[in-house]
Each structure stands twice: as C-alpha cells, then as structure tokens.
Design an enzyme around this catalytic site. Structure first.
Site, PDB file in Angstrom:
ATOM      1  N   CYS A  44       0.881  -1.161   0.017  1.00 27.33           N
ATOM      2  CA  CYS A  44      -0.010   0.208   0.054  1.00 27.33           C
ATOM      3  C   CYS A  44       0.859   1.155  -0.175  1.00 27.33           C
ATOM      4  O   CYS A  44       1.972   1.284  -0.342  1.00 27.33           O
ATOM      5  CB  CYS A  44      -0.988  -0.024   1.098  1.00 27.33           C
ATOM      6  SG  CYS A  44      -0.248   0.269   2.811  1.00 27.33           S
ATOM      7  N   ARG A  50      -3.240  -0.913   5.896  1.00 28.00           N
ATOM      8  CA  ARG A  50      -3.619  -1.796   4.948  1.00 28.00           C
ATOM      9  C   ARG A  50      -2.609  -2.997   4.773  1.00 28.00           C
ATOM     10  O   ARG A  50      -3.109  -4.044   5.300  1.00 28.00           O
ATOM     11  CB  ARG A  50      -4.064  -1.248   3.699  1.00 28.00           C
ATOM     12  CG  ARG A  50      -5.436  -0.163   3.707  1.00 28.00           C
ATOM     13  CD  ARG A  50      -5.820   0.378   2.439  1.00 28.00           C
ATOM     14  NE  ARG A  50      -4.537   1.174   2.082  1.00 28.00           N
ATOM     15  CZ  ARG A  50      -4.410   1.804   0.956  1.00 28.00           C
ATOM     16  NH1 ARG A  50      -5.517   1.766   0.010  1.00 28.00           N
ATOM     17  NH2 ARG A  50      -3.617   2.624   0.596  1.00 28.00           N
ATOM     18  N   ASP A 150      -7.544   3.983   1.240  1.00 30.17           N
ATOM     19  CA  ASP A 150      -6.517   4.246   2.445  1.00 30.17           C
ATOM     20  C   ASP A 150      -7.559   4.805   3.452  1.00 30.17           C
ATOM     21  O   ASP A 150      -8.042   5.812   3.413  1.00 30.17           O
ATOM     22  CB  ASP A 150      -5.531   5.000   1.810  1.00 30.17           C
ATOM     23  CG  ASP A 150      -4.652   5.270   3.034  1.00 30.17           C
ATOM     24  OD1 ASP A 150      -4.568   4.629   4.029  1.00 30.17           O
ATOM     25  OD2 ASP A 150      -3.479   5.796   2.653  1.00 30.17           O
TER      26      ASP A 150
END
Length: 183
Positions: A44, A50, A150
């Site tokens: 990410c 994440r 996000d």
C-alpha cells in the site's frame, strides 16, 4: 453510508473506476501461476494500515508473507487507529515496522498484492518488481472490491470496515496459493 463503507466520496469513485480498469485489462495486473507463488507480499502507500494489517493477518493464518509501502519511512510504526482496529479483530499491529519500497527485497515466488489500481501501475514500472506477478488484494474480498481505499486519517468506522475486508480475504488467499503456507 459512504464514509463508513468507502472512506470518502473519492474512495467510492475510485472503486467505481477500478471495475472497468480490470474488465478492460488496464489495471497492470499480471496473474501468477498459483503453483509458483510461495510468498504473499502486501503493498500500500505507507505500510502502516492496510498492508501492515494484511501481513499480520496472513502470518497468523500460517502464510509466508511480507509487506511494504510505496512511499513511507522504513521503521515507522503502524497508525494508532489501525492498531486499535486490528486488536478488535484479534491481531496485534503494535510491533509492526514499516518498510519502504526501496528497502524491500523481492524473492522468486513473490505475489505482490496491492490495494489500488494505481499502486499496480507503480509496481509494474519498478525495474526490480516488474517481472513479478501482481494483483489487487480486493480480488479476494467478498464482494470483490478492487479498490480498498486508504483508511489513514479517516474515521474509526471505516478503518474497521477496511481491515475486516482485508481479514476476510486472507482465507481465500490461503486456498488460492497453498504454496505460500509455512511448512
């Protein structure tokens, strides 16, 4: 509803655009030979929410795994709201230490699993990684969500929702890539 499910209106729009990108082959995905995958590498932006969570959840599920961020500082701790949301799901992110793309060491047998289509494009442009297979982690969520927006800086409800989606995908990854299981 939008904030809790998609993070922001931008997250919903990016999700909507990601479906046709996948359908028309514009995502920079490169499918792996499942028999050759022996490590799942989660990617990410910052490697503090994440991908950090995905790595911890996959390791707990008995998979060989790693993670890194495309733009982060190596050694950075996980985001405190991510630590709290992970704890509610039974995972410990408190000792996570971010790794930047430049410090990641790729291996034969890696499958790169990104959270967003634009991240796949960045991976495909990197000379060290462009030969590795890469896909979207959201391919294994139910329902399939090719864009996992996000959660950094967003509300706690979306953070929890995002991490739940990732957690749910891990079992399906284990079935899809049995060679990534730890011996």
């Amino acid at each position: 509803m939008i904030r809790r499910s998609f993070g922001t209106l931008r997250g919903l729009v990016r999700l909507a655009f990601s479906y046709p990108q996948l359908m028309f082959g514009l995502s920079a995905s490169q499918r792996p030979d499942p028999a050759r995958v022996n490590r799942l590498v989660f990617v990410c932006q910052g490697n503090i929410c994440r991908s950090a969570f995905a790595e911890v959840a996959a390791r707990r599920a008995g998979l060989r795994t790693a993670s890194f961020g495309l733009s982060t500082t190596t050694g950075r701790a996980a985001h405190p709201p991510a630590i709290a949301a992970a704890r509610l799901l039974g995972h410990d992110l408190s000792v996570h230490s971010a790794i930047d793309l430049t410090d990641h060491v790729p291996e034969d047998g890696d499958l790169l699993l990104a959270m967003e289509v634009r991240q796949l494009h960045r991976l495909s442009a990197d000379p060290r990684l462009q030969g590795l297979p890469r896909m979207l982690l959201g391919h294994w969520t139910r329902p399939m969500m090719p864009h996992l927006h996000d959660p950094y800086g967003l509300d706690d409800d979306y953070m929890a929702q995002c991490l739940r989606r990732i957690d749910g995908a891990i079992g399906r990854l284990a079935i899809s890539f049995p060679g990534a299981r730890l011996s």
